[in-house]
Design a protein around this motif. Structure first.
Motif, PDB file in Angstrom:
ATOM      1  N   MET A 295      31.321  40.638  49.917  1.00 43.99           N
ATOM      2  CA  MET A 295      31.508  40.458  48.489  1.00 43.99           C
ATOM      3  C   MET A 295      32.992  40.217  48.255  1.00 43.99           C
ATOM      4  SD  MET A 295      29.153  43.306  46.617  1.00 43.99           S
ATOM      5  CE  MET A 295      29.433  44.667  47.731  1.00 43.99           C
ATOM      6  N   LEU A 296      33.303  39.175  47.521  1.00 45.18           N
ATOM      7  CA  LEU A 296      34.686  38.906  47.159  1.00 45.18           C
ATOM      8  C   LEU A 296      34.923  39.449  45.759  1.00 45.18           C
ATOM      9  CD1 LEU A 296      34.941  35.257  48.475  1.00 45.18           C
ATOM     10  CD2 LEU A 296      35.786  37.332  49.560  1.00 45.18           C
ATOM     11  N   VAL A 297      36.064  40.111  45.556  1.00 43.33           N
ATOM     12  CA  VAL A 297      36.385  40.711  44.265  1.00 43.33           C
ATOM     13  C   VAL A 297      37.558  39.950  43.657  1.00 43.33           C
ATOM     14  CG1 VAL A 297      37.010  42.824  43.035  1.00 43.33           C
ATOM     15  CG2 VAL A 297      35.592  42.956  45.108  1.00 43.33           C
ATOM     16  N   PHE A 298      37.333  39.434  42.448  1.00 40.04           N
ATOM     17  CA  PHE A 298      38.333  38.654  41.735  1.00 40.04           C
ATOM     18  C   PHE A 298      38.789  39.419  40.506  1.00 40.04           C
ATOM     19  CE2 PHE A 298      35.652  35.732  44.025  1.00 40.04           C
ATOM     20  CZ  PHE A 298      36.529  34.804  44.541  1.00 40.04           C
ATOM     21  N   ALA A 299      39.980  39.090  40.013  1.00 38.80           N
ATOM     22  CA  ALA A 299      40.506  39.684  38.783  1.00 38.80           C
ATOM     23  C   ALA A 299      40.907  38.556  37.845  1.00 38.80           C
ATOM     24  CB  ALA A 299      41.710  40.567  39.079  1.00 38.80           C
ATOM     25  N   THR A 300      40.603  38.734  36.568  1.00 40.19           N
ATOM     26  CA  THR A 300      40.969  37.741  35.558  1.00 40.19           C
ATOM     27  C   THR A 300      40.980  38.405  34.192  1.00 40.19           C
ATOM     28  OG1 THR A 300      40.535  35.480  34.776  1.00 40.19           O
ATOM     29  CG2 THR A 300      38.613  36.901  35.132  1.00 40.19           C
ATOM     30  N   ASP A 301      41.368  37.651  33.200  1.00 41.70           N
ATOM     31  CA  ASP A 301      41.364  38.163  31.833  1.00 41.70           C
ATOM     32  C   ASP A 301      40.014  37.884  31.176  1.00 41.70           C
ATOM     33  OD1 ASP A 301      41.464  35.420  31.343  1.00 41.70           O
ATOM     34  OD2 ASP A 301      43.485  35.459  30.496  1.00 41.70           O
TER      35      ASP A 301
END
Length: 135
Positions: free
Chosen positions: A58-64
């Motif tokens: 699982m890839l974990v991304f961060a964004t607004d």
């Protein structure tokens, strides 16, 4: 090796405990929605059995918020499996209340704090294009 992919997208302005909480709940949502993605139970050298985990990364991304909303729109058009988490769910005390909080959201302007997505690698890659991995 895998035809499908899992992406967790977490809002970048949350407290650390909230980010971890959202990621954990989203991962359980993927496991529930895609039970075939679970691997076999683990077993240690003494023969003790342990729980199963997803059998793929699982890839974990961060964004607004706007990045989450854009990813949501893309995921809907690509018919991906979507597991949502909205801000109002932080103030609920149980699962039924979470569903009520989600249902009360304006579908055109979800106050998302996280999304889990599952689908073909190509569709996931297009959906998260431009998002940064969580650091």
């Amino acid at each position: 090796m895998f035809d499908t992919k899992v992406a967790l997208i977490v809002r970048d302005d949350l407290a650390v405990w909230q980010k971890l909480n959202v990621a954990a709940f989203l991962a359980t949502g993927v496991a529930a929605a895609i039970p075939d993605a679970l691997g076999e139970p683990y077993e240690d050298a003494a023969g003790r059995r342990y729980g199963r985990m997803l059998g793929q990364p699982m890839l974990v991304f961060a964004t607004d918020l706007s990045g989450l909303q854009a990813a949501h729109r893309q995921a809907v058009t690509r018919e991906l499996t979507i597991v949502p988490y909205v801000h109002a769910m932080f103030s609920t005390g149980h699962d039924a209340a979470n569903r009520e909080a989600f249902r009360a959201q304006d579908v055109a302007n979800l106050d998302l704090v996280g999304l889990a997505l599952h689908g073909s690698k190509k569709a996931i890659d297009k959906t998260v294009k431009g998002l940064k991995l969580h650091s």
